[in-house]
Design a protein around this motif. Structure first.
Motif, PDB file in Angstrom:
ATOM      1  N   LEU A   6      16.364 -20.970  10.554  1.00  0.00           N
ATOM      2  CA  LEU A   6      15.955 -21.643  11.799  1.00  0.00           C
ATOM      3  C   LEU A   6      14.532 -22.152  11.634  1.00  0.00           C
ATOM      4  CD1 LEU A   6      17.333 -18.966  14.257  1.00  0.00           C
ATOM      5  CD2 LEU A   6      18.029 -21.376  14.261  1.00  0.00           C
ATOM      6  N   GLY A   9      11.148 -24.349  15.443  1.00  0.00           N
ATOM      7  CA  GLY A   9      10.070 -24.056  16.399  1.00  0.00           C
ATOM      8  C   GLY A   9       8.894 -25.003  16.208  1.00  0.00           C
ATOM      9  N   GLU A  79      19.057 -31.312  15.026  1.00  0.00           N
ATOM     10  CA  GLU A  79      19.393 -31.361  16.451  1.00  0.00           C
ATOM     11  C   GLU A  79      18.776 -32.612  17.077  1.00  0.00           C
ATOM     12  OE1 GLU A  79      17.649 -27.419  17.506  1.00  0.00           O
ATOM     13  OE2 GLU A  79      18.326 -27.074  15.467  1.00  0.00           O
ATOM     14  N   GLY A  84      17.660 -24.104  20.641  1.00  0.00           N
ATOM     15  CA  GLY A  84      17.320 -22.685  20.728  1.00  0.00           C
ATOM     16  C   GLY A  84      17.628 -21.950  19.434  1.00  0.00           C
ATOM     17  N   CYS A 107      12.327 -18.479  10.709  1.00  0.00           N
ATOM     18  CA  CYS A 107      11.416 -18.902   9.641  1.00  0.00           C
ATOM     19  C   CYS A 107      10.015 -18.307   9.787  1.00  0.00           C
ATOM     20  CB  CYS A 107      11.329 -20.418   9.596  1.00  0.00           C
ATOM     21  SG  CYS A 107      10.590 -20.974   8.078  1.00  0.00           S
ATOM     22  N   SER A 145      12.498  -8.627  21.163  1.00  0.00           N
ATOM     23  CA  SER A 145      13.641  -7.804  21.515  1.00  0.00           C
ATOM     24  C   SER A 145      13.613  -6.451  20.827  1.00  0.00           C
ATOM     25  CB  SER A 145      14.922  -8.515  21.120  1.00  0.00           C
ATOM     26  OG  SER A 145      14.737  -9.898  21.164  1.00  0.00           O
ATOM     27  N   ASN A 171      13.928  -6.402  16.644  1.00  0.00           N
ATOM     28  CA  ASN A 171      14.734  -7.375  15.925  1.00  0.00           C
ATOM     29  C   ASN A 171      13.820  -8.095  14.928  1.00  0.00           C
ATOM     30  OD1 ASN A 171      16.328  -9.549  15.161  1.00  0.00           O
ATOM     31  ND2 ASN A 171      16.049 -10.642  17.110  1.00  0.00           N
ATOM     32  N   GLU A 193      18.901 -14.201  21.250  1.00  0.00           N
ATOM     33  CA  GLU A 193      18.373 -12.924  21.717  1.00  0.00           C
ATOM     34  C   GLU A 193      18.788 -12.594  23.144  1.00  0.00           C
ATOM     35  OE1 GLU A 193      16.616 -15.487  20.614  1.00  0.00           O
ATOM     36  OE2 GLU A 193      15.856 -14.893  18.659  1.00  0.00           O
ATOM     37  N   LYS A 219       3.471 -15.859  13.459  1.00  0.00           N
ATOM     38  CA  LYS A 219       3.322 -16.993  14.382  1.00  0.00           C
ATOM     39  C   LYS A 219       1.873 -17.335  14.696  1.00  0.00           C
ATOM     40  CE  LYS A 219       6.397 -17.334  18.021  1.00  0.00           C
ATOM     41  NZ  LYS A 219       7.788 -17.613  17.918  1.00  0.00           N
TER      42      LYS A 219
HETATM   43  N1  GDD Z   1      16.486 -25.244  14.877  1.00  0.00           N
HETATM   44  C1  GDD Z   1      15.822 -24.648  15.866  1.00  0.00           C
HETATM   45  N2  GDD Z   1      15.946 -25.174  17.125  1.00  0.00           N
HETATM   46  N3  GDD Z   1      15.046 -23.580  15.595  1.00  0.00           N
HETATM   47  C2  GDD Z   1      14.383 -23.021  16.632  1.00  0.00           C
HETATM   48  C3  GDD Z   1      14.447 -23.512  17.945  1.00  0.00           C
HETATM   49  C4  GDD Z   1      15.278 -24.661  18.199  1.00  0.00           C
HETATM   50  O1  GDD Z   1      15.397 -25.170  19.319  1.00  0.00           O
HETATM   51  N4  GDD Z   1      13.645 -22.738  18.739  1.00  0.00           N
HETATM   52  C5  GDD Z   1      13.122 -21.791  17.933  1.00  0.00           C
HETATM   53  N5  GDD Z   1      13.555 -21.967  16.653  1.00  0.00           N
HETATM   54  C6  GDD Z   1      13.263 -21.113  15.494  1.00  0.00           C
HETATM   55  C7  GDD Z   1      11.805 -20.873  15.218  1.00  0.00           C
HETATM   56  O2  GDD Z   1      11.296 -21.821  14.303  1.00  0.00           O
HETATM   57  C8  GDD Z   1      11.828 -19.474  14.624  1.00  0.00           C
HETATM   58  O3  GDD Z   1      12.083 -19.533  13.241  1.00  0.00           O
HETATM   59  C9  GDD Z   1      13.001 -18.799  15.299  1.00  0.00           C
HETATM   60  O4  GDD Z   1      13.810 -19.851  15.810  1.00  0.00           O
HETATM   61  C10 GDD Z   1      12.634 -17.836  16.455  1.00  0.00           C
HETATM   62  O5  GDD Z   1      11.657 -18.459  17.240  1.00  0.00           O
HETATM   63  P1  GDD Z   1      11.305 -18.103  18.754  1.00  0.00           P
HETATM   64  O6  GDD Z   1      12.418 -18.504  19.637  1.00  0.00           O
HETATM   65  O7  GDD Z   1       9.963 -18.688  18.984  1.00  0.00           O
HETATM   66  O8  GDD Z   1      11.291 -16.531  18.856  1.00  0.00           O
HETATM   67  P2  GDD Z   1      10.135 -15.472  18.538  1.00  0.00           P
HETATM   68  O9  GDD Z   1       9.595 -15.752  17.179  1.00  0.00           O
HETATM   69  O10 GDD Z   1       9.179 -15.369  19.650  1.00  0.00           O
HETATM   70  O11 GDD Z   1      10.980 -14.134  18.496  1.00  0.00           O
HETATM   71  C11 GDD Z   1      12.039 -14.052  17.572  1.00  0.00           C
HETATM   72  O12 GDD Z   1      11.597 -13.392  16.421  1.00  0.00           O
HETATM   73  C12 GDD Z   1      11.203 -12.022  16.636  1.00  0.00           C
HETATM   74  C13 GDD Z   1      10.788 -11.459  15.284  1.00  0.00           C
HETATM   75  O13 GDD Z   1       9.769 -12.207  14.732  1.00  0.00           O
HETATM   76  C14 GDD Z   1      13.197 -13.317  18.217  1.00  0.00           C
HETATM   77  O14 GDD Z   1      14.307 -13.403  17.356  1.00  0.00           O
HETATM   78  C15 GDD Z   1      12.836 -11.862  18.514  1.00  0.00           C
HETATM   79  O15 GDD Z   1      13.971 -11.164  18.990  1.00  0.00           O
HETATM   80  C16 GDD Z   1      12.334 -11.213  17.227  1.00  0.00           C
HETATM   81  O16 GDD Z   1      11.910  -9.863  17.515  1.00  0.00           O
END
Ligand code: GDD
Length: 361
Positions: A6, A9, A79, A84, A107, A145, A171, A193, A219
């Protein structure tokens, strides 16, 4: 075997670096973040990787062009609007679904795990998903999470952080799914999530596994620096040949240095320092817990601590950069300044000190 990463972001928390490059391509330990994940997947036997993107496709296509000989087939799944963390899997179903389990990775994490063990565990329990978990003393800081597993690994509850403490296993953003997962996915903006994983847990279709290895969400700049320290410690234990060996008396702990970088006389370098290709470190410089991206120059007697220098930036003589400062691309600091906790946007020249954390436009 296949894997999806993924990479969609926006990386806003890693600005000003992400104003110049998409986050997955920012060098962590002298390699694009994305490349670390691709190597980990390749090592686990993955032969096809799908990159789920939603912006700046041309830069990603350029990256693919440069890594054509990586030895793994790489496909972009783009996309038209952000889908998401779960929607991109539905979009890529035709690319992913070959009747076998496949890996999914966020990622913006730095980690190194034995993904074969994850696959073996997944095959042994035979349910829809397995999720990597990692223990964190401050779970709310690093993951969204919390996972509450039974001692067998079966996930009893998958919960968003709330006011009540639900445990400190988070997670890790690394999963393996069997193709039946596609029945739970739709091609819309969908959260892994909030929607998919809690439901799989309720249906007793989700297992968790905690593996040895290092892990960090990278991040934000302080976490990027902390992740770098963990990565370098991992290298010291597992691949010491990747650490800089030619620093002699200048070395003070773990350092990764590109071959084309040069170091002057009387420097002190380390611990936890990454020096990118073409960087020039002049005489008497002190570097600690910092990353210098490609082409930086640190002039004589300057100090850089707990900070990140963007591509082709310069730090003047006797200047001190500290306090999780981040210089964007092509930033130039004059001599004898003090820069503390500043985020400085690209292409800026500074001739005054910054004593308190702030954004410099
Ligand atoms: N293709 C795509 N499209 N990728 C996305 C999108 C989207 O719309 N939105 C987010 N991503 C990718 C980001 O680049 C990242 O690699 C991943 O999805 C998760 O990003 P976030 O949604 O920003 O979540 P987070 O980093 O705050 O939390 C996530 O990671 C944590 C661990 O680092 C969640 O999975 C948590 O549950 C987890 O603990």
């Amino acid at each position: 075997m296949k894997g999806l990463i993924l990479v969609g972001g926006l990386g806003t928390q890693l600005r000003p670096l992400t104003l110049s490059k998409p986050k997955p391509l920012i060098e962590f330990g002298n390699q694009p973040q994305l490349l670390h994940h691709m190597k980990m997947l390749k090592h686990a036997g993955v032969t096809e990787v799908v990159l789920a993107i939603n912006y700046r496709a041309e830069i990603m296509a350029d990256f693919l062009e440069k890594h054509q000989d990586f030895g793994v087939k790489i496909t972009l799944s783009q996309e038209t609007e952000p889908l998401g963390t779960a929607g991109p899997l539905a979009l890529a179903q035709d690319l992913l679904d070959d009747g076998e389990p496949f890996f999914v990775l966020n990622c913006d994490i730095a980690c190194e795990f034995n993904m074969r063990s994850l696959l073996d565990f997944h095959n042994a329990h035979g349910k829809v998903g397995t999720i990597m978990v990692t223990r964190m003393d401050e779970p709310a800081k690093y993951g969204k999470s919390v996972v509450v597993p039974h001692e067998t690994g079966l996930v009893d509850r998958f919960v968003e952080h709330g006011r009540t403490f639900a445990g400190n296993l988070i997670n890790a953003g690394v999963y393996i799914f069997s193709p039946t997962i596609f029945q739970s996915l739709s091609m819309r903006s969908m959260s892994m999530e909030k929607e998919v994983l809690p439901r799989l847990a309720e249906e007793e279709q989700l297992y968790s596994l905690r593996l040895d290895g290092y892990w960090m969400n990278i991040k934000k700049p302080p976490d990027f620096l902390m992740g770098t320290s963990l990565y370098l410690a991992y290298l010291q234990h597992h691949r010491p040949e990747e650490l800089a060996t030619a620093l002699g008396e200048a070395a003070d702990g773990n350092v990764v240095m590109a071959e084309s970088a040069t170091i002057g006389k009387g420097c002190r370098i380390g611990p936890d320092v990454v020096i990118g290709p073409g960087c020039v470190i002049e005489d008497g410089v002190r570097l600690a817990r910092c990353t210098l991206l490609e082409g930086c120059r640190v002039c004589a007697h300057a100090v850089v601590i707990d900070s990140i220098l963007g591509w082709r930036s310069t730090v003047g003589c006797w200047t001190r950069v500290e306090g999780v400062s981040v210089l964007g691309e092509d930033v130039h600091l004059n001599d004898e300044l003090c820069i503390n906790g500043a985020l400085i946007l690209p292409h800026k020249s500074m001739d005054a000190s910054v004593f308190e954390p702030q954004i410099i436009m």
